[in-house]
Design a protein around this motif. Structure first.
Motif, PDB file in Angstrom:
ATOM      1  N   LEU A   1       2.198  33.757  -2.518  1.00 30.41           N
ATOM      2  CA  LEU A   1       1.763  32.904  -1.417  1.00 30.41           C
ATOM      3  C   LEU A   1       0.763  31.860  -1.891  1.00 30.41           C
ATOM      4  O   LEU A   1       0.717  30.734  -1.380  1.00 30.41           O
ATOM      5  N   LEU A   2      -0.067  32.227  -2.875  1.00 35.61           N
ATOM      6  CA  LEU A   2      -1.010  31.266  -3.452  1.00 35.61           C
ATOM      7  C   LEU A   2      -0.266  30.191  -4.238  1.00 35.61           C
ATOM      8  O   LEU A   2      -0.607  29.003  -4.170  1.00 35.61           O
TER       9      LEU A   2
ATOM     10  N   ALA B   1       2.584  29.018  -3.724  1.00 30.63           N
ATOM     11  CA  ALA B   1       3.184  28.058  -2.791  1.00 30.63           C
ATOM     12  C   ALA B   1       2.170  27.006  -2.352  1.00 30.63           C
ATOM     13  O   ALA B   1       2.533  25.896  -1.954  1.00 30.63           O
ATOM     14  N   GLU B   2       0.874  27.354  -2.452  1.00 33.27           N
ATOM     15  CA  GLU B   2      -0.203  26.419  -2.100  1.00 33.27           C
ATOM     16  C   GLU B   2      -0.783  25.723  -3.333  1.00 33.27           C
ATOM     17  O   GLU B   2      -1.843  25.103  -3.267  1.00 33.27           O
ATOM     18  N   LYS B   3      -0.068  25.892  -4.467  1.00 34.13           N
ATOM     19  CA  LYS B   3      -0.513  25.331  -5.753  1.00 34.13           C
ATOM     20  C   LYS B   3      -1.877  25.872  -6.174  1.00 34.13           C
ATOM     21  O   LYS B   3      -2.719  25.165  -6.741  1.00 34.13           O
ATOM     22  N   LEU B   4      -2.097  27.140  -5.868  1.00 34.44           N
ATOM     23  CA  LEU B   4      -3.310  27.830  -6.287  1.00 34.44           C
ATOM     24  C   LEU B   4      -2.940  28.955  -7.252  1.00 34.44           C
ATOM     25  O   LEU B   4      -1.794  29.399  -7.303  1.00 34.44           O
TER      26      LEU B   4
ATOM     27  N   ALA C   1      -8.040  28.100  -0.144  1.00 33.17           N
ATOM     28  CA  ALA C   1      -6.871  28.176   0.729  1.00 33.17           C
ATOM     29  C   ALA C   1      -7.365  28.331   2.165  1.00 33.17           C
ATOM     30  O   ALA C   1      -8.525  28.651   2.415  1.00 33.17           O
ATOM     31  N   THR C   2      -6.465  28.134   3.106  1.00 35.99           N
ATOM     32  CA  THR C   2      -6.840  28.294   4.513  1.00 35.99           C
ATOM     33  C   THR C   2      -7.005  29.768   4.839  1.00 35.99           C
ATOM     34  O   THR C   2      -6.476  30.644   4.152  1.00 35.99           O
TER      35      THR C   2
ATOM     36  N   GLU D   1      -5.589  31.220   7.176  1.00 36.76           N
ATOM     37  CA  GLU D   1      -4.259  31.721   7.504  1.00 36.76           C
ATOM     38  C   GLU D   1      -3.543  32.231   6.259  1.00 36.76           C
ATOM     39  O   GLU D   1      -2.919  33.301   6.283  1.00 36.76           O
ATOM     40  N   VAL D   2      -3.650  31.477   5.162  1.00 37.89           N
ATOM     41  CA  VAL D   2      -2.991  31.881   3.906  1.00 37.89           C
ATOM     42  C   VAL D   2      -3.621  33.165   3.371  1.00 37.89           C
ATOM     43  O   VAL D   2      -2.917  34.109   2.986  1.00 37.89           O
TER      44      VAL D   2
ATOM     45  N   CYS E   1      -1.968  36.797   2.750  1.00 40.17           N
ATOM     46  CA  CYS E   1      -2.061  37.496   1.457  1.00 40.17           C
ATOM     47  C   CYS E   1      -2.561  38.923   1.658  1.00 40.17           C
ATOM     48  O   CYS E   1      -2.050  39.866   1.046  1.00 40.17           O
TER      49      CYS E   1
END
Length: 595
Positions: free
Chosen positions: A463-464, A466-469, A497-498, A500-501, A505
């Motif tokens: 999931l990270l 996908a957020e480029k983290l 990250a937000t 929500e993210v 996680c």
């Protein structure tokens, strides 16, 4: 044309000898045990178990009990204090090895002798011989991120230091590395300096100076290599300046290092400009190692178990250079060599060398006389641990705990490692390392392992991505301060990250623990909701600095995957650096990766 190996080291002969040993592993094991027991028959520990000169495996296993470090600890302390009589070995122990202390929160004393140095060299030579068939190297150098801790003398006058320090200081190590044409490009003064920050900087500088000669990039663990090139990202311009001007950075303050580096460092504006150009041309540092070291054949280090989470980042740095997993061993000694170097690290196997110790394996099948029902505590079940089996009696597909008898006074010693037998090399088993046992203590009837934690974190970290983290590192705690107890997962992330993210996680980690005991306990609220705590950037560097301050070396360091109450200083570092916290709402709400 690749140059031939130095005379005195013939890789094909090493392979031939290994093949002969493994074709009759059972006989070799019997002979190895006989030699260990005969050489140490006068030791107090063995005399106590009334072997009466018997050296056969059946008598040995029936007379001498299984043991852990706790059983040997007072005896090793007597040796360290200078006991004048043979306690664990016939010949006096002259050196003590210190474990890193990252697993259990405190460093262990382990006996060390010349025989263990020799078995280390045998492992090195064997795995190198097989590697050299697939990835032949000529005369060159290795950029080896290795560090020696300061040795000290115990009360009884024995030298004490880390296992790697004891090996690196030996003449056998230097001779073997020279024979294998991979001597370290850094001088000894860089390796054996007390400040690892200065040592690492100079390792990187030496690597660039000798970049065209570097054929292997290595360290004990994958974590150390990743850490080294993360450091490079922040110091590369300074390194280029040093090379351009031929002057060493003022950050290097140890006189012996400055003197040693002065013999190597010369002004080289052309090289400095080339490295500067390459660094500027990289996209997010992808392929950094490949660009810096054009003749590197492979990257080498332990990459299994708790090192697997670092492979994604290491591959990012490596570009097209293959990653090869190093051999299987511990502070207590070596077990197996990687004789199938072309397998990816996640699939690495280790063929046991039958002459470097006597090995037994405890089957890990569930042999409980009952099964958990209605949340019945596991402690109420009658459990009988299976009898250990010999090296050649293990079965393919089964998992075992490793038991070692070595040449330095450890008898039927439970390593605490879980391995899976995936096949045989002739008659010796090929092992896949799974995890350490009992890293995560149970709350109820849960049996999650270090591997389960790793897989859950890996799933959630997508999931990270996908957020480029990027997940920098992680650990955990089993929190029993509230009722019911629950898991706490600590993450250090490369950016923000937000909420929500991070909440997603958190739910994902909780849902991807698939152990039946954990799932059923969560459903009936016998285990509380998992908690995810986000840490400040640099928290795991503080944890590393803490262990280095205790005497651990960078190449010996492993991030503890579950931090217990006995490790209060590390827990305090974690608590002090939490910036956000999330509580799982899973088991009623899913997440996109886990559904």
């Amino acid at each position: 044309m690749l140059e031939k190996m130095e005379k005195g080291f013939d890789p094909e002969q090493v392979i031939e000898e290994f093949e002969a040993l493994t074709k009759d592993a059972k006989r070799v094991q019997v002979e190895t045990l006989k030699k260990i027991l005969k050489d140490n028959g006068e030791a107090e520990y063995l005399k106590k178990w009334c072997l009466d000169g018997k050296t056969d495996p059946e008598s040995y296993s029936s007379c001498v009990p299984l043991a852990t470090h706790k059983d040997f600890e007072p005896l090793i302390q007597q040796i360290a204090d200078g006991a004048p009589y043979p306690i664990l070995t016939g010949k006096p122990i002259t050196t003590i090895t210190l474990s890193s202390g990252t697993t259990e929160g405190k460093r262990k004393f382990v006996p060390f002798n010349d025989e263990l140095t020799e078995t280390t060299m045998q492992i090195y030579r064997t795995s190198f011989a097989y590697r050299n068939r697939e990835y032949p190297i000529g005369n060159g150098k290795a950029l080896s991120f290795i560090y020696g801790s300061k040795q000290f003398k115990t009360k009884g006058g024995l030298l004490a230091g880390t296992a790697t320090t004891n090996v690196y200081r030996s003449e056998q190590f230097k001779k073997t590395m020279k024979e294998m044409q991979t001597p370290c490009c850094s001088p000894d003064e860089v390796i054996f300096v007390p400040d690892f920050h200065q040592s690492l900087y100079c390792h990187l500088l030496c690597g660039i100076i000798f970049r065209d000669e570097i054929q292997v990039i290595s360290s004990t663990f994958a974590h150390s290599i990743v850490h080294s090139f993360r450091t490079f990202e922040s110091v590369w311009e300074e390194l280029c300046f040093d090379i351009k001007t031929g002057t060493l950075s003022t950050r290097i303050t140890v006189p012996t290092i400055r003197t040693a580096m002065a013999r190597i460092l010369r002004p080289n504006p052309e090289l400095a400009d080339k490295i500067h150009e390459k660094c500027l041309s990289l996209s997010n540092w992808y392929g950094l190692i490949e660009e810096l070291f054009p003749n590197a054949k492979y990257i080498y280090g332990i990459m299994t178990g708790s090192m697997e989470p670092y492979l994604k980042k290491l591959r990012h740095y490596a570009g097209g250079i293959p990653l090869l997993s190093a051999d299987y061993g511990s502070s207590e000694g070596w077990i197996g060599a990687n004789v199938n170097p072309t397998r990816p690290p996640e699939m690495a196997t280790f063929a046991v060398l039958p002459h470097i110790g006597y090995f037994e394996f405890i089957p890990l099948r569930d042999t409980g006389a009952g099964s958990p029902d209605h949340g019945e505590p596991e402690s109420q079940l009658i459990r009988v641990e299976p009898r250990p089996v010999g090296l050649t009696d293990v079965e393919v597909g089964e998992e075992y705990e490793v038991v070692v008898t070595n040449f330095a006074g450890l008898y039927r010693y439970r390593l605490g490692d879980v391995v899976k037998v995936v096949g045989f090399h002739n008659s010796t088993p090929e092992l896949q390392f799974i995890c350490r046992r009992n890293i995560m203590p149970p709350i109820n009837i849960d049996k999650n392992t270090e591997k389960d934690l790793q897989l859950s974190v890996e799933a959630a970290s997508k999931l990270l991505a996908a957020e480029k983290l990027e997940l920098v590192d992680f650990t955990s705690q089993v929190d029993l301060s509230s009722d019911p107890g629950h898991y706490v997962i600590f993450w250090e992330v490369s950016g923000n990250a937000t909420d929500e993210v991070f909440q997603e996680c958190c739910n994902c980690v909780d849902l991807t623990f698939i152990d039946a005991g954990y799932v059923s306990s969560r459903k009936v609220q016998a285990i509380g909701p998992l908690e995810l705590r986000i840490l400040k950037r640099g928290t795991f560097q503080k944890i590393l600095d803490h262990y280095v301050g205790l005497g651990c070396t960078l190449n010996q360091f492993k991030t503890p995957r579950c931090v217990g109450l006995v490790n209060r200083p590390v827990l305090q570092i974690l608590y002090d650096n939490v910036v956000k916290s999330y509580v799982s709402s899973a088991f009623g709400k899913g997440c996109r990766v886990c559904e």
